[in-house]
Design a protein around this motif. Structure first.
Motif, PDB file in Angstrom:
ATOM      1  N   THR A  15      42.808  53.481  -9.071  1.00 13.33           N
ATOM      2  CA  THR A  15      41.945  53.754  -7.920  1.00 13.33           C
ATOM      3  C   THR A  15      40.752  54.589  -8.347  1.00 13.33           C
ATOM      4  O   THR A  15      39.621  54.348  -7.917  1.00 13.33           O
ATOM      5  N   ILE A  16      40.991  55.597  -9.205  1.00 15.78           N
ATOM      6  CA  ILE A  16      39.888  56.289  -9.871  1.00 15.78           C
ATOM      7  C   ILE A  16      40.272  56.488 -11.336  1.00 15.78           C
ATOM      8  O   ILE A  16      41.429  56.785 -11.648  1.00 15.78           O
ATOM      9  N   THR A  17      39.309  56.308 -12.199  1.00 15.83           N
ATOM     10  CA  THR A  17      39.535  56.503 -13.629  1.00 15.83           C
ATOM     11  C   THR A  17      38.550  57.498 -14.225  1.00 15.83           C
ATOM     12  O   THR A  17      38.519  57.682 -15.443  1.00 15.83           O
ATOM     13  N   SER A  18      37.743  58.124 -13.369  1.00 15.63           N
ATOM     14  CA  SER A  18      36.753  59.102 -13.832  1.00 15.63           C
ATOM     15  C   SER A  18      36.238  59.868 -12.626  1.00 15.63           C
ATOM     16  O   SER A  18      36.481  59.480 -11.474  1.00 15.63           O
ATOM     17  N   ALA A  19      35.502  60.932 -12.893  1.00 16.39           N
ATOM     18  CA  ALA A  19      34.861  61.668 -11.805  1.00 16.39           C
ATOM     19  C   ALA A  19      33.838  60.784 -11.091  1.00 16.39           C
ATOM     20  O   ALA A  19      33.656  60.882  -9.872  1.00 16.39           O
TER      21      ALA A  19
END
Length: 568
Positions: A258-262
């Protein structure tokens, strides 16, 4: 396990705060000494019609002659962003901020650009310098930027400030905090947040539910993940969820993506806001957020679909198609994007390409019920009823069993059979639909109207239409059906107020005006009848309006039909 809500509530206070931001400035006026009347007129037409590409181009032209006009800069920037030209929009935003002008959109673009370039110090410095973007985006940008800088403690503190101090925004901040915890590997705390057991309830979107399923599987809780999948998506989910379910049943954990980074975190913030805000005609704010989400995360499948839908609503079909084309062929949402593209083509008037694209898709995905159903819908709209019926039949043949969720497919096939003149096959299909949805007003109306039109089962048919009107009293078409039923039954005085109400609801529909003319003639109001028939012609053409017949009625009048009985 607590069952989460499937859609994020459109928090009224939050939506009000966000929608109040000045995203659509007052029209910029050219200086009177500049001969740019034509360009200015075209720019205003572009703004009025949400023609974002022309909006950008025309204001770029205006800036060549009036380079310091803040309104022209603002609308050029917004046009480029809404048309999908993020880099050019950022250039304009930089010009606006450098000039000292106040612009929330410019600040948002500079914020998104900082995340896009992973310069998190710049994002934080802008907040501290007072470059406000919104009541949620500012604190979330600080949180995600701190995460990007490697300071999880400061990121959590930023989330917690919103949770503690802004009740109306707390569900959003809790959701993002859970994603941030999952991203850094603290899956247990993330999971307790998503259940609402730790710090308060969160209304999860579809995407949030998928994230929760992924986290449960990463924790090895496959049974809980399957239970949540079944509870939220039912027995026949979309392809992406079906693939998740198959993996869970095989004991395979779902990667948390769903998120892999800021940067992904900020993209998720923009997308969540886009989806949470009410979508109203002429309001560009949801599309602005959706475009920013895609700028930061081009592979965001839900953002691709939502942006395409928003562009369709704005009647910007070529832009919608360009967005749908960004969906990778191996993405489970690819089929939905292709169906969206076909719909946009049809709505733009390119029906031939829309049908051909659906035919090609049906060859590529021969086992897809959705594709064959969509092809049938498009063919039916073009009155290619035999081909439409074949497509619907193919779709139904692909089903292992017909269930309530398939009622629309059954209904559209029944309509097609009726239009083909095969009433003996159509009527049982309509009644089959009513077994699944006995109170559905559209089905009650269509079947009731058809029976009365054929002089069959009149008492039952009238009852169906009356139930339909009770369910949807403001539907002009359904109210018209009731008035027309009274007319066909010889109950002319009762037909008059009902038909007048139908025309009041849909004053420019030629069929309804024609029907009102017939009713007026039947009660002796001949001058008013001819007026209504002329109105019907003024709103023509219409595929179901016989123009020659209406003209004859204007010249010769109309003999009302004999009152129908079941024997007829």
């Amino acid at each position: 396990m607590q069952k989460p809500v499937i859609f994020i509530a459109k928090l009224a206070m939050c939506a009000s705060l966000l929608a109040s931001l000045p995203f659509d400035p007052a029209p910029a006026q050219p200086r009177p000494d500049i001969g740019v009347a034509g360009a200015f007129l075209s720019s205003r037409v572009a703004v009025t019609h949400s023609d974002f590409e022309e909006m950008a181009a025309s204001h770029d032209r205006l800036l060549q002659t009036d380079p310091d006009n803040p309104g022209f800069r603002e609308l050029s920037m917004q046009g480029h962003l809404l048309a999908g030209n993020f880099e050019r929009a950022v250039e304009r935003a930089a010009e606006i901020t450098a000039s000292g002008s106040a612009s929330n959109v410019a600040n948002l673009l500079m914020q998104a650009d900082a995340f896009n370039r992973s310069v998190y110090d710049v994002a934080i410095a802008a907040i501290e310098d007072g470059a406000q973007t919104g009541p949620l985006t500012d604190p979330m940008a600080r949180a995600w930027a701190e995460l990007g800088r490697g300071s999880m403690s400061d990121a959590l503190a930023a989330f917690d400030v919103v949770i503690a101090e802004r009740e109306e925004l707390a569900p959003f901040a809790l959701y993002f905090k859970a994603l941030a915890l999952a991203f850094v590997g603290d899956l247990e705390r993330a999971e307790t947040l998503l259940t609402g057991e730790a710090e308060g309830p969160i209304g999860l979107s579809r995407r949030g539910v998928v994230a929760h399923i992924s986290i449960l599987s990463q924790l090895g809780r496959m049974d809980d993940a399957l239970q949540l999948t079944d509870a939220m998506f039912g027995a026949a989910p979309d392809q992406d969820v079906a693939e998740l379910r198959a993996a869970l049943r095989e004991g395979r954990a779902i990667p948390f993506e769903t998120i892999t980074s800021a940067r992904d975190g900020m993209a998720e913030t923009y997308f969540t806001l886009a989806a949470a805000l009410p979508v109203e005609r002429g309001d560009w704010l949801p599309l602005i957020y959706a475009r920013l989400a895609l700028a930061l995360r081009p592979d965001h499948a839900e953002a691709i679909l939502f942006t395409g839908q928003l562009l369709e609503r704005a009647e910007q079909y070529s832009l919608a198609n360009a967005v749908y084309d960004r969906m990778p062929a191996d993405n489970p949402q690819y089929l939905a994007a292709q169906l969206g593209k076909a719909n946009a083509l049809a709505r733009s008037g390119d029906v031939e390409r829309a049908i051909e694209s659906l035919r090609a898709l049906s060859r590529d995905r021969p086992d897809s019920v959705l594709v064959h159903s969509a092809l049938g819908d498009q063919l039916r709209r073009e009155e290619e009823f035999e081909q439409a019926e074949a497509a619907y039949a193919h779709a139904l043949d692909l089903l292992e069993s017909v269930e309530e969720r398939h009622w629309v497919l059954l209904y559209t096939r029944a309509i097609t059979l009726e239009r083909l003149g095969e009433w003996e096959r159509a009527e049982p299909e309509f009644r089959r639909v009513l077994e699944f949805v006995p109170d559905e007003p559209q089905v009650l109306n269509y079947l009731g109207y058809s029976l009365i039109d054929k002089g069959m089962k009149l008492d039952e048919a009238l009852g169906m239409i009356e139930r339909a009107v009770e369910a949807e009293p403001d539907s002009g078409y359904i109210v018209d059906s009731l008035g027309w039923a009274y007319y066909r039954l010889g109950r002319y005085d009762e037909a008059v107020p009902v038909m007048e109400r139908a025309v009041e609801l849909m004053p420019t529909d030629p069929i309804l005006n024609d029907h009102l003319g017939d009713v007026y003639w039947a009660v002796g109001r001949e001058r008013e009848a001819r007026f209504q028939w002329r109105r019907a012609l003024s709103f023509a053409p219409h595929p179901d309006l016989d123009i020659d017949l209406v003209r004859r009625k204007i010249e010769q009048g109309k003999t009302p039909p004999d009152a129908m009985t079941d024997a007829q």
